[in-house]
Design an enzyme around this catalytic site. Structure first.
Site, short mmCIF file in Angstrom:
data_model
loop_
_atom_site.label_atom_id
_atom_site.label_comp_id
_atom_site.label_asym_id
_atom_site.label_seq_id
_atom_site.Cartn_x
_atom_site.Cartn_y
_atom_site.Cartn_z
N ASP A 11 24.15 21.20 8.67
CA ASP A 11 22.81 21.86 9.34
C ASP A 11 22.76 21.79 10.53
OD1 ASP A 11 20.21 22.39 9.87
OD2 ASP A 11 19.25 21.69 8.29
N ASP A 52 19.73 26.32 4.94
CA ASP A 52 19.86 26.08 6.43
C ASP A 52 21.38 25.35 6.73
OD1 ASP A 52 19.38 23.63 5.37
OD2 ASP A 52 17.57 23.19 6.36
N GLN A 95 21.27 19.23 14.14
CA GLN A 95 20.45 18.35 13.24
C GLN A 95 21.34 17.51 12.72
OE1 GLN A 95 17.23 18.84 10.06
NE2 GLN A 95 19.06 18.57 8.90
N GLY A 104 37.98 11.76 15.40
CA GLY A 104 39.08 11.80 14.65
C GLY A 104 38.72 12.21 13.01
N TYR A 229 16.18 7.83 7.79
CA TYR A 229 16.31 9.21 7.33
C TYR A 229 16.49 10.30 8.27
CZ TYR A 229 15.47 13.08 4.18
OH TYR A 229 15.96 14.32 3.25
N LYS A 232 18.28 15.50 4.53
CA LYS A 232 19.04 15.49 3.28
C LYS A 232 20.44 15.91 3.53
CE LYS A 232 16.55 13.75 -0.04
NZ LYS A 232 16.22 12.56 0.36
N GLN A 242 40.30 26.98 -15.22
CA GLN A 242 41.44 27.51 -16.34
C GLN A 242 42.50 26.86 -16.41
OE1 GLN A 242 38.21 30.77 -16.51
NE2 GLN A 242 40.08 30.59 -17.54
N ARG A 266 10.10 17.97 2.51
CA ARG A 266 10.40 16.52 3.37
C ARG A 266 11.21 15.64 2.68
NH1 ARG A 266 6.54 17.11 7.27
NH2 ARG A 266 5.25 18.73 7.29
N TYR A 353 9.78 10.64 4.88
CA TYR A 353 8.81 10.31 5.70
C TYR A 353 7.91 9.49 4.99
CZ TYR A 353 9.39 15.09 7.64
OH TYR A 353 9.74 16.18 8.13
#
Ligand code: F6R
Ligand code: MG
Ligand code: MG
Length: 370
Positions: A11, A52, A95, A104, A229, A232, A242, A266, A353
């Protein structure tokens, strides 16, 4: 022919909140990968987005975890950030690029990675799956259904090539160790681990009889990299199909009953995962519900074969998934009626949060012994 399929995502900013990658970002990413194709670093590529998250699918002969390929992905994300996200002041520009300089490998730097080196079969159909507003571990359930559950995958019972079962490589994201578990022999041990989705994540699946690599999933935990945090870890994966592996329909049926995943608003709530077409891979209601897309390709000597030119088959763009979407909408409404009460809201250790420590601090002198 030995080829490597690399799916690397990040993102790096989006429009109208944590919402959608814009065409200009896709364009810049495409240019970067086209250049790499001209220079012979990669054989083919496809760029898309799930909400995003900007997703780079590349085919090459350099093997997994190759520094040149990872640098290409890193530089591409940087370029999109510098040329588009920042100048246009897109939201949360860059982000997922958690480190300053490339070292690397993109592993441990923010982007999510699913890579498999394979011997291309006579025909090589595969699916790329990507999700938004959820986290790694969210794919444990469908992967188990596809490769471990005969009521999902008829081939486990009736295709002799699959009857020996599959081996699941499960990563403990906290300890950074993995363990291989054979299914069905060790199914109960397997479910004991992978049912604990926030800690144990299916990383790879092999066919038991000949160790053929069947699936790989991204296993990044951004919070474990950054120590806090930071968004995500919207997961992605690659699944071969197959001829002694689950059929396309056995892979897709696993997405037809929405299950609950952590993420959503959030990154702090449980919500149902909704299978959608690429065009509907946008989170809206309560920054959700979490979405998942599935794109079908074939490989031909390392070239990606799609439906129209490079465009893959957009497998959830199908009225057969309307029911799953309706169920996901119903579950969303139900969960949202619970507001900020657990279990609709995640427990404090998994939340993006939390004001809980501050509230406790404020109230500490007012607490009385009972
Ligand atoms: C969840 C997510 C969003 C944001 C929310 C608030 O993974 O990306 O739900 O958490 O939109 O974002 P900020 O804090 O950036 O205003
Ligand atoms: Mg975002
Ligand atoms: Mg996302």
């Amino acid at each position: 022919m030995k080829v490597t399929i690399s799916l690397i995502k990040a993102d790096v900013g989006s429009l109208a909140g944590h919402h959608i990658v814009i065409p200009k970002q896709i364009e810049v990413a495409k240019q970067s990968l086209e250049e790499a194709e001209k220079n012979g670093l990669i054989i083919d590529h496809y760029v898309f987005n799930c909400g995003d998250d900007l997703e780079l699918l590349m085919v090459h002969t350099k093997g997994e975890n190759n520094p040149e390929i990872h640098k290409l992905a890193w530089d591409t994300f940087k370029e999109v950030t510098e040329k588009v996200s920042k100048p246009l002041k897109l939201y949360a520009a860059g982000q997922d690029l958690l480190k300053e300089a490339f070292a690397g490998t993109v592993k441990g730097m923010g982007p999510g990675v699913a890579e498999m080196e394979i011997e291309e079969r006579i025909s090589e159909p595969f699916i790329v799956v990507a999700a938004d507003k959820t986290s790694t571990g969210g794919f444990n359930l469908p992967l188990f259904r596809i490769f471990g559950d005969p009521s999902n995958t008829a081939g486990l019972i009736i295709d002799p090539k699959m009857h020996g079962g599959f081996i699941f490589r499960v990563l403990d994201v906290k300890e950074g160790k993995h363990v291989d578990l054979a299914c069905p022999a060790e199914m109960y041990d397997l479910i004991t681990l992978i049912g604990t989705t926030e800690r144990y994540v299916i990383e790879r699946v092999y066919r038991a009889d000949d160790k053929l690599l069947a699936a790989v999933s991204s296993t990044t935990r951004l919070s474990l990299i950054a120590g806090k945090y930071v968004g995500k870890d919207d997961p992605c994966m690659i699944i071969r199909m197959q001829h002694g592996l689950p059929a396309v329909g056995e892979v897709l049926v696993a997405f037809s009953e929405p299950w609950l995943v952590p993420g959503f608003m959030r990154g702090s709530h449980y919500g149902p995962i909704m299978p959608v077409s690429l065009k509907n891979a946008v989170c809206t209601v309560f920054d959700g519900p979490p979405r998942v897309v599935a794109l079908g390709f074939n490989l031909s000597n390392g070239q990606l074969v799609g439906l129209r030119g490079e465009e893959p088959a957009d497998l959830f763009d199908d009225p057969a998934f309307d029911r799953a979407r309706a169920i996901a909408n119903d579950i969303t409404a139900f969960m949202r009626r619970m507001g900020e009460f657990m279990p609709a809201r995640l427990g404090p250790e998994e939340m993006e949060y939390t004001t809980l420590p501050k509230v406790l601090e404020k109230l500490k002198d007012r607490k009385q012994l009972v």
